[in-house]
Design a protein around this motif. Structure first.
Motif, PDB file in Angstrom:
ATOM      1  N   LEU A 141       0.850  -1.176   0.000  1.00  0.00           N
ATOM      2  CA  LEU A 141       0.000   0.000   0.000  1.00  0.00           C
ATOM      3  C   LEU A 141       0.894   1.237   0.000  1.00  0.00           C
ATOM      4  O   LEU A 141       1.663   1.470   0.936  1.00  0.00           O
ATOM      5  CB  LEU A 141      -0.907   0.014   1.232  1.00  0.00           C
ATOM      6  CG  LEU A 141      -1.888   1.192   1.289  1.00  0.00           C
ATOM      7  CD1 LEU A 141      -3.027   0.978   0.293  1.00  0.00           C
ATOM      8  CD2 LEU A 141      -2.440   1.385   2.693  1.00  0.00           C
ATOM      9  N   PHE A 142       0.827   2.012  -1.080  1.00  0.00           N
ATOM     10  CA  PHE A 142       1.546   3.274  -1.172  1.00  0.00           C
ATOM     11  C   PHE A 142       0.663   4.387  -0.597  1.00  0.00           C
ATOM     12  O   PHE A 142      -0.551   4.389  -0.800  1.00  0.00           O
ATOM     13  CB  PHE A 142       1.849   3.633  -2.629  1.00  0.00           C
ATOM     14  CG  PHE A 142       3.010   2.895  -3.236  1.00  0.00           C
ATOM     15  CD1 PHE A 142       4.156   3.584  -3.629  1.00  0.00           C
ATOM     16  CD2 PHE A 142       2.965   1.519  -3.438  1.00  0.00           C
ATOM     17  CE1 PHE A 142       5.228   2.922  -4.213  1.00  0.00           C
ATOM     18  CE2 PHE A 142       4.031   0.848  -4.020  1.00  0.00           C
ATOM     19  CZ  PHE A 142       5.166   1.549  -4.403  1.00  0.00           C
ATOM     20  N   TYR A 143       1.293   5.342   0.090  1.00  0.00           N
ATOM     21  CA  TYR A 143       0.535   6.502   0.554  1.00  0.00           C
ATOM     22  C   TYR A 143       1.356   7.770   0.345  1.00  0.00           C
ATOM     23  O   TYR A 143       2.586   7.744   0.382  1.00  0.00           O
ATOM     24  CB  TYR A 143       0.110   6.354   2.017  1.00  0.00           C
ATOM     25  CG  TYR A 143       1.253   6.322   3.013  1.00  0.00           C
ATOM     26  CD1 TYR A 143       1.658   7.474   3.681  1.00  0.00           C
ATOM     27  CD2 TYR A 143       1.920   5.127   3.294  1.00  0.00           C
ATOM     28  CE1 TYR A 143       2.700   7.453   4.594  1.00  0.00           C
ATOM     29  CE2 TYR A 143       2.965   5.090   4.218  1.00  0.00           C
ATOM     30  CZ  TYR A 143       3.352   6.251   4.861  1.00  0.00           C
ATOM     31  OH  TYR A 143       4.387   6.234   5.769  1.00  0.00           O
ATOM     32  N   ASN A 144       0.663   8.857   0.104  1.00  0.00           N
ATOM     33  CA  ASN A 144       1.291  10.153  -0.139  1.00  0.00           C
ATOM     34  C   ASN A 144       1.574  10.810   1.217  1.00  0.00           C
ATOM     35  O   ASN A 144       0.647  11.195   1.937  1.00  0.00           O
ATOM     36  CB  ASN A 144       0.364  11.023  -0.987  1.00  0.00           C
ATOM     37  CG  ASN A 144       0.977  12.355  -1.354  1.00  0.00           C
ATOM     38  OD1 ASN A 144       1.504  13.071  -0.511  1.00  0.00           O
ATOM     39  ND2 ASN A 144       0.888  12.710  -2.636  1.00  0.00           N
ATOM     40  N   MET A 257      -3.945   7.075  -1.284  1.00  0.00           N
ATOM     41  CA  MET A 257      -3.491   5.686  -1.096  1.00  0.00           C
ATOM     42  C   MET A 257      -3.857   4.852  -2.309  1.00  0.00           C
ATOM     43  O   MET A 257      -4.889   5.098  -2.945  1.00  0.00           O
ATOM     44  CB  MET A 257      -4.180   5.050   0.124  1.00  0.00           C
ATOM     45  CG  MET A 257      -3.936   5.688   1.457  1.00  0.00           C
ATOM     46  SD  MET A 257      -4.983   4.919   2.749  1.00  0.00           S
ATOM     47  CE  MET A 257      -6.551   5.793   2.487  1.00  0.00           C
ATOM     48  N   LEU A 258      -3.043   3.861  -2.578  1.00  0.00           N
ATOM     49  CA  LEU A 258      -3.381   2.827  -3.558  1.00  0.00           C
ATOM     50  C   LEU A 258      -2.388   1.692  -3.453  1.00  0.00           C
ATOM     51  O   LEU A 258      -1.286   1.845  -2.923  1.00  0.00           O
ATOM     52  CB  LEU A 258      -3.407   3.374  -4.995  1.00  0.00           C
ATOM     53  CG  LEU A 258      -2.098   3.466  -5.790  1.00  0.00           C
ATOM     54  CD1 LEU A 258      -2.400   3.793  -7.239  1.00  0.00           C
ATOM     55  CD2 LEU A 258      -1.152   4.473  -5.201  1.00  0.00           C
ATOM     56  N   ASN A 259      -2.784   0.525  -3.975  1.00  0.00           N
ATOM     57  CA  ASN A 259      -1.880  -0.622  -4.038  1.00  0.00           C
ATOM     58  C   ASN A 259      -0.933  -0.439  -5.216  1.00  0.00           C
ATOM     59  O   ASN A 259      -1.362  -0.106  -6.323  1.00  0.00           O
ATOM     60  CB  ASN A 259      -2.670  -1.920  -4.215  1.00  0.00           C
ATOM     61  CG  ASN A 259      -3.389  -2.326  -2.942  1.00  0.00           C
ATOM     62  OD1 ASN A 259      -2.814  -2.220  -1.858  1.00  0.00           O
ATOM     63  ND2 ASN A 259      -4.628  -2.770  -3.056  1.00  0.00           N
ATOM     64  N   GLY A 260       0.368  -0.680  -4.988  1.00  0.00           N
ATOM     65  CA  GLY A 260       1.333  -0.487  -6.059  1.00  0.00           C
ATOM     66  C   GLY A 260       2.463  -1.479  -6.032  1.00  0.00           C
ATOM     67  O   GLY A 260       2.725  -2.120  -5.009  1.00  0.00           O
ATOM     68  N   HIS A 261       3.121  -1.618  -7.173  1.00  0.00           N
ATOM     69  CA  HIS A 261       4.311  -2.468  -7.265  1.00  0.00           C
ATOM     70  C   HIS A 261       5.541  -1.578  -7.430  1.00  0.00           C
ATOM     71  O   HIS A 261       5.436  -0.342  -7.497  1.00  0.00           O
ATOM     72  CB  HIS A 261       4.175  -3.509  -8.376  1.00  0.00           C
ATOM     73  CG  HIS A 261       3.775  -2.976  -9.717  1.00  0.00           C
ATOM     74  ND1 HIS A 261       4.549  -2.107 -10.451  1.00  0.00           N
ATOM     75  CD2 HIS A 261       2.661  -3.207 -10.468  1.00  0.00           C
ATOM     76  CE1 HIS A 261       3.953  -1.836 -11.592  1.00  0.00           C
ATOM     77  NE2 HIS A 261       2.799  -2.481 -11.632  1.00  0.00           N
ATOM     78  N   PRO A 262       6.755  -2.151  -7.477  1.00  0.00           N
ATOM     79  CA  PRO A 262       7.968  -1.336  -7.417  1.00  0.00           C
ATOM     80  C   PRO A 262       8.089  -0.237  -8.466  1.00  0.00           C
ATOM     81  O   PRO A 262       8.698   0.803  -8.192  1.00  0.00           O
ATOM     82  CB  PRO A 262       9.083  -2.379  -7.570  1.00  0.00           C
ATOM     83  CG  PRO A 262       8.522  -3.606  -6.949  1.00  0.00           C
ATOM     84  CD  PRO A 262       7.069  -3.593  -7.335  1.00  0.00           C
ATOM     85  N   PHE A 275       6.472   9.578  -0.723  1.00  0.00           N
ATOM     86  CA  PHE A 275       5.561   8.464  -0.471  1.00  0.00           C
ATOM     87  C   PHE A 275       6.143   7.518   0.584  1.00  0.00           C
ATOM     88  O   PHE A 275       7.342   7.483   0.846  1.00  0.00           O
ATOM     89  CB  PHE A 275       5.297   7.682  -1.762  1.00  0.00           C
ATOM     90  CG  PHE A 275       6.533   7.043  -2.353  1.00  0.00           C
ATOM     91  CD1 PHE A 275       6.898   5.749  -1.999  1.00  0.00           C
ATOM     92  CD2 PHE A 275       7.338   7.735  -3.250  1.00  0.00           C
ATOM     93  CE1 PHE A 275       8.038   5.162  -2.532  1.00  0.00           C
ATOM     94  CE2 PHE A 275       8.478   7.164  -3.782  1.00  0.00           C
ATOM     95  CZ  PHE A 275       8.830   5.871  -3.422  1.00  0.00           C
ATOM     96  N   GLY A 276       5.244   6.754   1.169  1.00  0.00           N
ATOM     97  CA  GLY A 276       5.623   5.669   2.060  1.00  0.00           C
ATOM     98  C   GLY A 276       4.944   4.398   1.600  1.00  0.00           C
ATOM     99  O   GLY A 276       4.041   4.438   0.749  1.00  0.00           O
ATOM    100  N   MET A 277       5.366   3.265   2.133  1.00  0.00           N
ATOM    101  CA  MET A 277       4.801   1.978   1.738  1.00  0.00           C
ATOM    102  C   MET A 277       4.623   1.114   2.980  1.00  0.00           C
ATOM    103  O   MET A 277       5.519   1.037   3.823  1.00  0.00           O
ATOM    104  CB  MET A 277       5.719   1.262   0.743  1.00  0.00           C
ATOM    105  CG  MET A 277       6.024   2.056  -0.514  1.00  0.00           C
ATOM    106  SD  MET A 277       7.204   1.220  -1.625  1.00  0.00           S
ATOM    107  CE  MET A 277       8.671   1.143  -0.584  1.00  0.00           C
TER     108      MET A 277
END
Length: 412
Positions: A141-144, A257-262, A275-277
């Protein structure tokens, strides 16, 4: 066609180029996002190094975009001229048709044993490994960080916290508090991430599909009522929002927020988004199971060359080459030896959070020949489950029926 193996073109079908000489044809996918890091460069360097050590073998590589590579290989197979190897997104159909070598027929014992266990298991059909994992990834989960600070919130660990955070982001005017891409591009990925966090998934460990399980219905009921229904997923309906557009919006600072890959890391870094993860939130805490994705190397039997293919793939899967590929494209190693190095090397620190998820990862049920049809049905229909008039139980039941029909037709 690439120029990596010109001798293959000159030798007609590319099977041999003189007495004792073998030409191998490989069709591979392009992981680059520009000409400067095209996979042609990766394969060019690797093949040059290999051919220096094996002057009796020429490797002819054709690199195609992910939009085309699977269809291109299928057309070659249907025409009766399969490549010796194909690095593609699926393998089960070819394995079921007895067109592929088993990994046992090709790889040395040490190389085969080095595959990450979950990925090797995902490459099996009826207990035999045909798909050799080539690249892997997990999701976080990535967040700003800036938007979170302005809203006075911290990263969520549960669904309830995620919904609460999304509400506060909306109150601050954030366009997409939580971006929920259930559009046709890659809805199967976002769906699986949520199903796993709710204790469900696409399939049972012991058998068939379980798309309409109680856990899965409860997950989509929650998404519909607590996120979408409260206007916390942005101005675009989830069923019309594609993953690429959601990523672009995050890199533009419009997503909380959203789900993300590298690959999302580089996109955000280029635009200056801080961003944080964190692991995907679950019902009562961080999800116990992460979503994993793998792409596959396959080897077709028709042309023979098992020995030469095996020797080349042993080289491809050497620790050095696996690390080189993973680092070039921000992907996770598919071998244990390379994973161990990446887990401690300072240069790989950015990928470490994704790597830590890999032992807990569950991939799509790619070993089922029916999965391609099921995935297509999910992409087309899952977005309806969270619409105002949609009923998650009905939508998931319809997908389960389609899955069972596909499974029966495939003889699984």
């Amino acid at each position: 066609m690439s120029t990596l193996g010109l001798a293959a073109v000159l030798s007609g079908c590319g099977l041999t180029a003189g007495s004792g000489h073998t030409t191998l044809r490989l069709v591979a996918a392009d992981y680059g996002d520009s000409a400067s890091n095209s996979s042609e460069k990766y394969w060019g360097a690797l093949v040059t190094a290999y051919e220096k050590k094996h002057p009796d073998v020429t490797v002819d590589v054709t690199v195609s975009s992910w939009n085309d590579v699977d269809a291109k290989v299928k057309a070659m197979v249907d025409a009766g001229h399969p490549p010796d190897m194909a690095q593609i997104g699926s393998y089960a159909d070819y394995a079921a048709a007895d067109q592929l070598y088993k990994a046992d027929d090709l790889l040395s014992v040490t190389v085969q044993a080095d595959f990450v266990q979950q990925l090797a298991a995902a490459g099996k059909v009826r207990g035999m490994q045909y798909g050799m994992p080539f690249a892997s990834s997990t999701r976080l989960l990535f967040y700003n960080k800036t938007l979170f600070a302005e809203a006075g919130i911290t990263p969520p660990t549960t669904w309830a916290e995620l919904a609460e955070d999304a509400g506060k982001l909306k109150a601050e005017g954030v366009k997409y508090p939580y971006a929920l891409p259930l559009g046709p591009e890659e809805a199967q990925a976002e769906t699986l991430q949520w199903l796993l966090s709710g204790g469900g998934g696409y399939a049972q460990a012991a058998g068939g599909y379980s798309i309409d399980s109680t856990e899965n219905v409860e997950t989509f009921d929650w998404l519909k009522d607590k996120l979408v229904g409260k206007g916390l997923t942005g101005p675009v309906a989830p069923g019309s929002l594609n993953r690429a557009d959601a990523f672009a919006a995050f890199a533009d600072g419009q997503v909380g927020m959203l789900n993300g890959h590298p690959s999302l890391m580089k996109m955000a870094q280029k635009t200056g988004v801080k961003f944080g993860m964190v692991p995907m939130p679950g019902v009562d805490g961080p999800s116990k199971v992460a979503m994993g994705v793998a792409d596959w190397m396959t080897a077709f039997k028709k042309n023979g060359h098992a020995e030469q293919i095996g020797q080349f793939l042993d080289f491809v899967y050497s620790e050095r080459n696996v690390l080189g590929f993973s680092r070039e494209y921000d992907l996770l190693p598919v071998t244990t030896s390379a994973s161990q190095i990446m887990s401690t090397a300072e240069q790989d620190a950015a990928l470490r959070p994704f790597l830590e998820e890999l032992p807990l990862a569950e991939v799509y049920p790619v070993g089922r020949t029916s999965w391609a049809q099921v995935s297509a049905a999910v992409k087309k229909g899952i977005g309806k489950a969270v619409t105002r008039s949609g009923d998650p139980a009905t939508v998931l039941s319809d997908l389960q029926s389609a899955a069972m029909t596909a499974e029966s037709a495939a003889g699984e």
